[in-house]
Design an enzyme around this catalytic site. Structure first.
Site, mmCIF file in Angstrom:
data_model
loop_
_atom_site.group_PDB
_atom_site.id
_atom_site.type_symbol
_atom_site.label_atom_id
_atom_site.label_comp_id
_atom_site.label_asym_id
_atom_site.label_seq_id
_atom_site.Cartn_x
_atom_site.Cartn_y
_atom_site.Cartn_z
ATOM 1 N N LYS A 245 1.050 4.214 -2.925
ATOM 2 C CA LYS A 245 0.767 5.618 -2.650
ATOM 3 C C LYS A 245 1.971 6.498 -2.991
ATOM 4 O O LYS A 245 1.815 7.636 -3.441
ATOM 5 C CB LYS A 245 0.335 5.803 -1.199
ATOM 6 N N TYR B 183 0.835 -1.202 0.000
ATOM 7 C CA TYR B 183 0.000 0.000 0.000
ATOM 8 C C TYR B 183 0.871 1.255 0.000
ATOM 9 O O TYR B 183 0.630 2.189 -0.785
ATOM 10 C CB TYR B 183 -0.909 -0.021 1.232
#
Length: 253
Positions: free
Chosen positions: A161, A157
């Site tokens: 990002k 994740y």
């Protein structure tokens, strides 16, 4: 409210709940027409109906898994026919699997990357032609401070990002000549279902993080929505390629 977004057609992905829902509401209050995009079509339609009822906004709900380019194109076609071409895009939709990296597998990585990074790229590409043809637009990517400093239990994740931030910076350089600005908002810990996943993974992480926040609380979705509305407004017309952390002072960079 200072923002005036009358005449804007905003597409907000992942807008059925949480941060996306708060963003859609804030943009509706400012006068934008709202396309609520969510992987769950019934959730999208319900949210759009609520925006229309509560704020008098022109609103439509569309279903799309943003990792699927065919679904994205179909959703954009529906928005274009009902509201007009999109000139304000908020790439908010994201997924996560909160575990130690060594406890994740390729299926986890593929899903996170396909939605968070490739999905953001796919939706952005889908709206760019209209923006370039019709004199400009605003793109606001919801990244995360995890993409700037990393987050335990969210390794892939965090990578996606970070990729969203880099993607926005690079594309901002290419499309500035068309009057298109691209900026990122990087929330810190926010009261959403994702924070609940982190708490389930290790509540001590959440506890210690909150103690480290100078403002002594996690963000509420409305805290993020206010910054998005500013970036969408004429007040931010000379900002592009920027990443704004909204973290209560947890990260200062």
């Amino acid at each position: 409210m200072a923002e005036d977004l009358k005449g804007r057609v905003a597409l907000v992905t992942g807008a059925g709940r949480g941060i996306g829902r708060a963003i859609a509401a804030r943009l509706a209050v400012a006068g934008a027409a709202i396309a609520v995009c969510d992987v769950h079509g019934d959730t999208a339609v319900k949210a759009a109906d609520e925006l229309a009822e509560e704020y008098g906004a022109r609103a439509v709900g569309v279903a799309a898994d943003i990792s699927d380019s065919v679904q994205v194109r179909e959703a954009l076609s529906a928005v274009r026919s009902q509201l007009g071409p999109v000139n304000l895009l908020v790439n908010n939709a994201a997924v996560d699997v909160v575990r130690k990296f060594t406890d994740t597998d390729e299926a986890d990585w593929d899903r996170i990357i396909s939605v968070n990074l490739r999905g953001t790229i796919t939706v952005t590409r889908a709206v760019l032609d209209d923006m370039m043809e019709h004199g400009g637009g605003r793109i606001i990517n919801i990244a995360s401070d995890a993409g700037r400093v990393g987050s335990s239990g969210e390794v892939v994740y965090s990578a996606t990002k970070g990729g969203v931030i880099a993607f926005g910076k690079a594309l901002a350089r290419e499309v500035a000549r068309y009057g298109i600005t691209i900026n990122c908002v990087a929330p810190g810990p926010t009261e959403t279902s994702l924070l609940g996943q982190v708490n389930d993974f290790n509540p001590k992480i959440v506890e210690s993080t909150v103690r480290s926040i100078p403002l002594r609380r996690v963000a509420q979705p409305d805290d993020i929505a206010g910054v998005v509305a500013f970036l969408a407004s004429d007040s931010a017309a000379y900002m592009t390629g920027q990443t704004v952390s909204v973290s209560g002072g947890l990260t200062m960079m």
